[in-house]
Design a protein around this motif. Sequence first.
Motif, PDB file in Angstrom:
ATOM      1  N   UNK A 153      13.930   6.375  -3.225  1.00 38.11           N
ATOM      2  CA  UNK A 153      12.585   6.013  -2.744  1.00 38.11           C
ATOM      3  C   UNK A 153      12.124   4.709  -3.396  1.00 38.11           C
ATOM      4  N   UNK A 154      12.403   4.568  -4.681  1.00 35.33           N
ATOM      5  CA  UNK A 154      12.052   3.351  -5.403  1.00 35.33           C
ATOM      6  C   UNK A 154      12.776   2.147  -4.781  1.00 35.33           C
ATOM      7  N   UNK A 190       1.491   7.583  -9.555  1.00 34.55           N
ATOM      8  CA  UNK A 190       0.659   8.673 -10.059  1.00 34.55           C
ATOM      9  C   UNK A 190      -0.416   8.196 -11.032  1.00 34.55           C
ATOM     10  N   UNK A 191      -1.424   9.012 -11.186  1.00 34.21           N
ATOM     11  CA  UNK A 191      -2.412   8.855 -12.246  1.00 34.21           C
ATOM     12  C   UNK A 191      -3.376   7.699 -12.104  1.00 34.21           C
ATOM     13  N   UNK A 192      -4.016   7.408 -13.225  1.00 33.09           N
ATOM     14  CA  UNK A 192      -5.038   6.358 -13.299  1.00 33.09           C
ATOM     15  C   UNK A 192      -4.458   4.985 -12.985  1.00 33.09           C
ATOM     16  N   UNK A 193      -3.259   4.720 -13.503  1.00 40.71           N
ATOM     17  CA  UNK A 193      -2.609   3.424 -13.255  1.00 40.71           C
ATOM     18  C   UNK A 193      -2.342   3.251 -11.757  1.00 40.71           C
ATOM     19  N   UNK A 194      -1.912   4.316 -11.104  1.00 37.41           N
ATOM     20  CA  UNK A 194      -1.667   4.267  -9.666  1.00 37.41           C
ATOM     21  C   UNK A 194      -2.940   3.975  -8.891  1.00 37.41           C
ATOM     22  N   UNK A 224       4.217  -5.137 -11.374  1.00 36.28           N
ATOM     23  CA  UNK A 224       3.461  -3.980 -11.883  1.00 36.28           C
ATOM     24  C   UNK A 224       3.714  -2.747 -11.034  1.00 36.28           C
ATOM     25  N   UNK A 225       3.740  -2.931  -9.719  1.00 35.63           N
ATOM     26  CA  UNK A 225       3.949  -1.797  -8.821  1.00 35.63           C
ATOM     27  C   UNK A 225       5.362  -1.247  -8.977  1.00 35.63           C
ATOM     28  N   UNK A 226       6.343  -2.132  -9.007  1.00 31.26           N
ATOM     29  CA  UNK A 226       7.725  -1.673  -9.127  1.00 31.26           C
ATOM     30  C   UNK A 226       7.975  -0.998 -10.473  1.00 31.26           C
ATOM     31  N   UNK A 227       7.368  -1.519 -11.524  1.00 24.86           N
ATOM     32  CA  UNK A 227       7.538  -0.912 -12.847  1.00 24.86           C
ATOM     33  C   UNK A 227       6.861   0.456 -12.925  1.00 24.86           C
ATOM     34  N   UNK A 228       5.811   0.656 -12.165  1.00 27.97           N
ATOM     35  CA  UNK A 228       5.060   1.912 -12.223  1.00 27.97           C
ATOM     36  C   UNK A 228       5.624   2.993 -11.308  1.00 27.97           C
ATOM     37  N   UNK A 229       6.552   2.646 -10.411  1.00 34.42           N
ATOM     38  CA  UNK A 229       7.130   3.659  -9.524  1.00 34.42           C
ATOM     39  C   UNK A 229       7.892   4.696 -10.338  1.00 34.42           C
ATOM     40  N   UNK A 247       0.828  -1.210   0.000  1.00 35.14           N
ATOM     41  CA  UNK A 247       0.000   0.000   0.000  1.00 35.14           C
ATOM     42  C   UNK A 247       0.861   1.259   0.000  1.00 35.14           C
ATOM     43  N   UNK A 248       1.945   1.239   0.777  1.00 29.67           N
ATOM     44  CA  UNK A 248       2.839   2.404   0.809  1.00 29.67           C
ATOM     45  C   UNK A 248       3.466   2.637  -0.561  1.00 29.67           C
ATOM     46  N   UNK A 249       3.874   1.571  -1.219  1.00 30.28           N
ATOM     47  CA  UNK A 249       4.469   1.715  -2.555  1.00 30.28           C
ATOM     48  C   UNK A 249       3.415   2.174  -3.558  1.00 30.28           C
TER      49      UNK A 249
END
Length: 106
Positions: free
Chosen positions: A89-90, A51-55, A77-82, A44-46
């Motif tokens: 931070x990533x 950002x955005x719709x994908x987030x 998916x989460x790591x790729x979207x960071x 959840x923290x990640x």
Amino acid sequence: MQLTLREIPGFLPPWAYASAGQPGERRGRIAARRAFVDLKLSFMRAAAELPGERGAELQHLVRQACEPIELWLLRGCILAALPDEDLERQSQHRQSMQAALDSMFG
């Protein structure tokens, strides 16, 4: 003559079933639940950083996860979207998520 529930042989009140099982089994279930909660919180923290719709979509999927495997499947998916702007931070999110996965599946 009418029997009350307590007079029926083998009757246990409903609260007795909630604590049924050996003490070790109960501690194991509690430990597994805590590990899952820690795992979900790290995801959840990640996801909150995305950002955005994908987030928003990934945050929703993390919230809906009921099993550790669901979160494990979302990790890529989460790591790729960071965002790439803040590599430190990533890296923190990656380490946090990996540590939580290791405690859950390790």
